[in-house]
Write a protein that holds these residues in place. Sequence first.
Motif, short mmCIF file in Angstrom:
data_model
loop_
_atom_site.label_atom_id
_atom_site.label_comp_id
_atom_site.label_asym_id
_atom_site.label_seq_id
_atom_site.Cartn_x
_atom_site.Cartn_y
_atom_site.Cartn_z
N SER A 255 -5.42 -9.55 3.77
CA SER A 255 -5.19 -9.12 5.35
C SER A 255 -4.72 -7.73 5.21
O SER A 255 -5.01 -7.08 6.30
N ASP A 256 -4.06 -7.32 4.20
CA ASP A 256 -3.61 -5.97 4.37
C ASP A 256 -3.36 -5.42 2.69
O ASP A 256 -3.42 -6.37 1.80
N SER A 257 -3.07 -4.14 2.34
CA SER A 257 -2.84 -3.72 1.02
C SER A 257 -1.63 -4.28 0.38
O SER A 257 -1.85 -4.46 -0.72
N LYS A 258 -0.68 -4.65 1.12
CA LYS A 258 0.60 -5.45 0.75
C LYS A 258 0.08 -6.53 0.01
O LYS A 258 0.97 -7.21 -1.22
N ALA A 259 -0.74 -7.46 0.90
CA ALA A 259 -0.93 -8.65 0.53
C ALA A 259 -1.90 -8.61 -1.14
O ALA A 259 -1.61 -9.33 -1.96
N PHE A 260 -2.69 -7.60 -1.05
CA PHE A 260 -3.61 -7.28 -2.34
C PHE A 260 -2.58 -6.96 -3.37
O PHE A 260 -2.47 -7.68 -4.67
N ILE A 261 -1.55 -6.10 -3.14
CA ILE A 261 -0.76 -5.54 -4.26
C ILE A 261 0.42 -6.76 -4.65
O ILE A 261 0.62 -7.13 -5.99
N ASP A 262 0.67 -7.63 -3.90
CA ASP A 262 1.60 -8.77 -4.25
C ASP A 262 0.90 -9.88 -5.12
O ASP A 262 1.33 -10.33 -5.81
N PHE A 263 -0.43 -9.99 -4.64
CA PHE A 263 -1.22 -10.92 -5.52
C PHE A 263 -1.50 -10.37 -6.75
O PHE A 263 -1.37 -11.40 -7.74
N ALA A 264 -1.73 -9.25 -6.87
CA ALA A 264 -1.91 -8.55 -8.06
C ALA A 264 -0.72 -8.68 -9.11
O ALA A 264 -0.81 -8.69 -10.15
N ASN A 265 0.32 -8.28 -8.44
CA ASN A 265 1.60 -8.28 -9.53
C ASN A 265 2.06 -9.70 -9.57
O ASN A 265 2.44 -9.76 -10.65
N ALA A 266 1.62 -10.52 -8.59
CA ALA A 266 2.17 -12.01 -9.03
C ALA A 266 1.08 -12.33 -10.43
O ALA A 266 1.68 -12.95 -11.44
N ALA A 267 -0.11 -11.87 -10.46
CA ALA A 267 -1.08 -12.28 -11.37
C ALA A 267 -0.64 -11.69 -12.74
O ALA A 267 -0.56 -12.43 -13.75
N ARG A 268 -0.21 -10.49 -12.57
CA ARG A 268 0.18 -9.90 -14.00
C ARG A 268 1.47 -10.60 -14.40
O ARG A 268 1.57 -10.62 -15.75
N LYS A 269 2.31 -10.88 -13.62
CA LYS A 269 3.58 -11.36 -13.92
C LYS A 269 3.43 -12.70 -14.67
O LYS A 269 3.93 -12.87 -15.74
N PHE A 270 2.62 -13.55 -14.18
CA PHE A 270 2.26 -14.86 -14.84
C PHE A 270 1.60 -14.44 -16.09
O PHE A 270 1.57 -15.33 -17.14
N TRP A 271 0.57 -13.57 -16.02
CA TRP A 271 -0.11 -13.16 -17.54
C TRP A 271 0.89 -12.78 -18.55
O TRP A 271 0.80 -12.92 -19.63
N GLU A 272 1.94 -11.83 -17.91
CA GLU A 272 2.86 -11.05 -18.88
C GLU A 272 3.80 -12.13 -19.56
O GLU A 272 4.31 -12.22 -20.54
N HIS A 273 4.03 -13.29 -18.69
CA HIS A 273 5.16 -14.21 -19.19
C HIS A 273 4.50 -15.52 -19.96
O HIS A 273 4.99 -16.47 -20.05
N ALA A 274 3.24 -15.51 -19.99
CA ALA A 274 2.38 -16.70 -20.76
C ALA A 274 2.60 -16.54 -22.18
O ALA A 274 2.78 -15.60 -22.84
#
Length: 166
Positions: free
Chosen positions: A147-166
Amino acid sequence: MEITTNIVRSDLLKLNLSVALRSKGTYYFILGISLLVLCFSFYKSGLPDSPVLWATAFFIALFSGFLGAALSFAINVFCLLIMSKQSNGVLGTHIYQISEAGLFEKTDANETLTKWSGVLSVKVHGPILYIQIAPGLFHTIPSRSFSDSKAFIDFANAARKFWEHA
């Protein structure tokens, strides 16, 4: 978090261009072709006699390397774009869900859960999130799906955090 996106051929082109420009293999390929052209030139004509001829030989060899890499890229992308279809799950609607369990993808052709420990990288390049799950195999999530750039950044940051903590 869940997002629905529609992958089109231009997304595949952007992905391949991004990967090719960032890959060491591309530059090794250019160097290899250049060296082959240079060696063939020396074999056929002998070693150059002057600095100008040396420079010319190196320039032609380097140009040949870039041209060979560009042609190879164009042929590979052309074949990829022809073979990519909605029926095989490459193009069309993709539903992505990210959670601690992993990255879940659903298309008309498949449903897959990739555990974060199996993901090789999570990167944002411009307006696209790339999640690499194997050498040469990526999930592409364009920012236009949000819907907006903030939602994209939030999704990308969440994906990165899940990956980094795996």
